[in-house]
Design a protein around this motif. Structure first.
Motif, PDB file in Angstrom:
ATOM      1  N   PRO A   1      24.844  29.529  71.700  1.00  0.00           N
ATOM      2  CA  PRO A   1      24.326  29.239  70.354  1.00  0.00           C
ATOM      3  C   PRO A   1      22.964  29.889  70.134  1.00  0.00           C
ATOM      4  O   PRO A   1      21.943  29.220  69.996  1.00  0.00           O
ATOM      5  N   VAL A   2      22.937  31.215  70.100  1.00  0.00           N
ATOM      6  CA  VAL A   2      21.691  31.968  70.036  1.00  0.00           C
ATOM      7  C   VAL A   2      21.822  33.095  69.020  1.00  0.00           C
ATOM      8  O   VAL A   2      22.871  33.741  68.920  1.00  0.00           O
ATOM      9  N   LEU A   3      20.750  33.334  68.266  1.00  0.00           N
ATOM     10  CA  LEU A   3      20.651  34.528  67.438  1.00  0.00           C
ATOM     11  C   LEU A   3      19.857  35.555  68.233  1.00  0.00           C
ATOM     12  O   LEU A   3      18.694  35.333  68.578  1.00  0.00           O
ATOM     13  N   ARG A   4      20.482  36.670  68.527  1.00  0.00           N
ATOM     14  CA  ARG A   4      19.828  37.710  69.308  1.00  0.00           C
ATOM     15  C   ARG A   4      19.199  38.748  68.368  1.00  0.00           C
ATOM     16  O   ARG A   4      19.802  39.169  67.383  1.00  0.00           O
ATOM     17  N   MET A   5      17.994  39.145  68.731  1.00  0.00           N
ATOM     18  CA  MET A   5      17.271  40.182  68.007  1.00  0.00           C
ATOM     19  C   MET A   5      16.912  41.274  68.993  1.00  0.00           C
ATOM     20  O   MET A   5      16.224  41.017  69.984  1.00  0.00           O
TER      21      MET A   5
END
Length: 738
Positions: A709-713
């Motif tokens: 559950p992660v937004l990667r940038m």
């Protein structure tokens, strides 16, 4: 099945005495409100959403749906097998409930009344309402919520010493209660005699609202109970197109809510099925998923090919692979069961080596120790594509425990349908046919290996021994807690490996690490500097093409360095960008005949080896590269940089809140990007997430992880300063307005 207001369905089966019944009010007040009920909401429609929630707590056969006179649209959406009642004169919600009286099962112990235009109530809230009514032995129970800004359409609940003493409209609140924000949500439970008896008298007197029923019951001093809901999104009614749009956002947000305790469904991500042990990951789910794969094997007529099953060192991996073997054996599908703890790439290799219909390994790769999961490989060792895994998970989730066929492991072994067989030697032999073992002998290479408490020690240790490489292992014990960290071979988790090299006074020429299931690689050079996988891929592509003479292009996922594209262009070869997920990498390699495919997260393979990432093979290939070139990693980097130039990557991740999953894509659509800070945007790709392409191979990527559950940038730029600037811009964009 259309019913009159006084008829009773003869097609619904009787539930046990005292079971609840329900009435869903779906007639609307006018054509506009009725039109809203049949509008799309998520994957269904407004009325279907409300109905499906209701039937999670009340048997479908015991639900009466009140529709407008002559209405066919609701019937078409919900199906013909229900009890429908056409509302008579539009005298209010109480009158509509009274119209349904004759269709309610005679044995109903309680009747739950809900509204189709309030579809966002959760089934847990309705179950809490029914349970509270029963436990309190109440005459009437209704839902309440405390909201920051109550809409005037909702009546307020007035209490005294905790007990409900009145329900009043906003304008009737006295000075003492004017700031009271507890509202009557509008779902009720009552016994049928009280419900219909009271409504009959009220309607006859001209009082048509259900709220009047609550007034009457409270005024008579009867037992009134409430169940409070805390997610105020549930209160959201749909009476206008704008409210429908807001409801769609709520439904989308809920798709990404972490589901705990009650979420036992199976969901495949980019790297198989993974879940927290004791919640989504259970032996029951292992069996259900294996039954679905067994069913697919049987449908394809591949039973005789059998399956190969292994497990890594995580909690429940041993028990899970036994459970899996029992299911396939129960379905008359032979099983090759790999003993001990094995790396994932060994199972990837074993499927085509044995000609098995499927390879299965119990693992959660680099996830934290409280996770486990399963990876499935096809006959050729490749990962199934999305449409296949969707089929497996959907069938598995639809199976009940009683539909799983098993055969006790001891009996299966005696019958020969389960055979224990180690395939470590064939796997090692296959690697040593591709990697030049003889070239490494005599190189005097000394290395440190960190298997991160995973599964690579036996296989990689044997290969390095055959190469006459002196290898010291750390963190090689069997520890399902992985030393308290996720077994991912990245810079933050390889401090012990780095320190061992730096304190060795130049003894070691290389540090190697593999993740928990050994399909990813991490490299530390002779100085103790962590070498990113981006750089490692660059070096290996150069080495394969220029030293080994392996001509061909390169495949990378969209989160991996564009320096590979520059090097491919220098060689006159193709480069190909694909979505995240190694199945897309191997598919791309086949498409362009690439010599190397990889991803920045640590996975790679080469043409002629398995159709999956392999950290053990990669470590052996790096040792060969150093021996044949006679150069250290630091020297090779500078040599290749002279060809490609430099790009600098940075990465960050933030917890992917449900609000963020809705807001970020919407803002990207609503505000087409022309610049990232001062830098002009060349183009934007939505291949997988949102990738913003800038000039000179600079780029920035926003992508929600498929495994966490992660937004990667992720960014790549000409200088470290510019990379930091781009990453700061992404972080600001993500957090703004969320």
């Amino acid at each position: 099945m259309a019913l009159t207001a006084t008829s009773v369905s003869t097609e619904t089966h009787r539930a046990p005495d005292g079971a609840p019944a329900a009435i869903l009010l779906a007639a609307g007040v006018d054509d506009a409100s009725r039109d809203l009920l049949v509008q799309p909401l998520g994957d269904t429609t407004v009325v279907q959403h409300a109905f499906e929630t209701l039937t999670r707590v009340v048997d479908r056969s015991r639900v009466v749906v009140v529709v407008a006179r002559g209405d066919q649209r609701v019937r078409e959406l919900l199906g013909p097998d229900l009890a429908y009642v056409e509302q008579g004169a539009s005298l209010g919600t109480g009158s509509a409930v009274l119209d349904a009286r004759g269709a309610v099962p005679a044995d109903a112990g309680a009747v739950l009344v809900a509204y189709a235009d309030t579809p966002l109530l959760r089934s847990d809230s309705l179950l809490g309402l029914l349970t509270r009514h029963r436990l309190k032995d109440a005459d009437l129970t209704f839902l309440t919520a405390v909201v920051d800004t109550p809409r005037s359409t909702y009546d307020r609940v007035v209490r005294q010493d905790g007990d409900v003493v009145a329900i009043v409209q906003e304008g009737d609140l006295d000075a003492e209660h004017v700031d009271n924000h507890e509202i009557n949500v509008g779902a009720y439970v009552a016994g049928p005699a009280l419900l219909f008896g009271s409504l009959e008298r009220l309607v006859a007197s001209g009082a048509g609202r259900l709220t009047e029923l609550a007034h009457t019951v409270i005024g008579e001093g009867r037992r009134v109970a409430t169940y409070q809901i805390y997610d105020t999104d549930e209160v959201h009614g749909i009476n206008t197109p704008a409210e429908l749009g807001e409801a769609a956002d709520i439904v989308l947000k809920r798709l990404f809510m972490p589901k705990k305790n009650t979420d036992t469904t199976i969901h495949f991500g980019t790297g198989g099925w993974r879940a927290v042990i004791g919640e989504g990951y259970t032996l029951a789910n292992v069996r259900r998923l294996c039954q679905a794969i067994a069913n697919e094997t049987t449908r394809q007529g591949l039973e005789s090919r059998g399956v190969v099953i292994g497990g890594d060192r995580r909690f429940l991996s041993h028990e899970s692979k036994i459970a899996a073997a029992e299911v396939f054996a129960g379905n008359n599908i032979p099983v090759t069961l790999l003993p001990d703890d094995v790396p994932t790439p060994l199972v990837t290799f074993a499927a085509p080596y044995l000609g098995a219909a499927y390879g299965v390994i119990i693992t959660s790769s680099h996830n934290p120790p409280e996770w486990n999961g399963m990876k499935v490989f096809r006959q050729d060792g490749s990962l199934p594509l999305d449409e296949e895994t969707d089929r497996y998970q959907d069938e598995a989730n639809a199976l009940s425990v009683d539909e799983v066929i098993t055969l006790d492991i001891d009996l299966a072994r005696r019958a020969g349908v389960v055979v224990d067989r180690a395939l470590t030697d064939p796997y090692i032999d296959a690697i040593e046919q591709i990697v030049d073992v003889d070239a490494v002998r005599g190189s005097n290479l000394e290395v440190v290996v960190d298997p991160m408490y995973g599964t690579s020690q036996l296989t990689l240790g044997t290969i390095l021994g055959d190469m006459r490489v002196r290898a010291d292992f750390i963190h090689e014990a069997h520890n399902p807690l992985f030393g308290g960290v996720a077994p991912a071979p990245d810079l933050q988790r390889l401090s012990a490996l780095i320190e061992k090299i730096r304190s060795s006074n130049g003894r070691y020429g290389l540090g190697m690490a593999t993740d928990g299931d050994s399909d990813r690689i991490g490299i530390v050079d002779e100085t103790g500097e962590y070498i990113s996988t981006n750089d490692l891929l660059l070096l290996l592509y150069w080495y394969l093409h220029e030293v080994r003479g392996e001509k061909g292009g390169v495949v990378r996922n969209l989160a991996t360095t564009h320096l590979l594209d520059r090097l491919a262009a220098h060689f006159g070869e193709d480069s190909f960008e694909c979505k995240v997920g190694f199945k897309h990498v191997t598919a791309g390699m086949e498409k362009i005949g690439a010599v190397l495919g990889g991803e920045s997260s640590g996975g790679l393979t080469i043409r002629g080896w398995i159709l999956g990432k392999d950290g053990i093979f990669a470590c052996a290939l790096v040792a060969e590269m150093l021996a044949r070139t006679g150069k250290r990693i630091s020297e090779l980097r500078e040599m290749v940089y002279a060809i490609t130039g430099r790009l600098y990557s940075l990465e960050a991740g933030v917890p992917a809140t449900p609000e963020m999953r809705v807001a970020v894509p919407r803002r990207l659509e609503a505000e087409p990007l022309t610049h990232v800070g001062p830098y002009p945007v060349v183009s934007v790709s939505h291949l997988d997430g949102t990738k913003i392409l800038l000039e000179d191979d600079n780029w920035a990527l926003l992508r929600f992880s498929g495994t966490e559950p992660v937004l990667r940038m992720i960014v790549e730029a000409d200088s470290p300063e510019k990379a930091a600037e781009l990453l700061d811009w992404l972080q600001g964009f993500v957090t703004a307005g969320v």
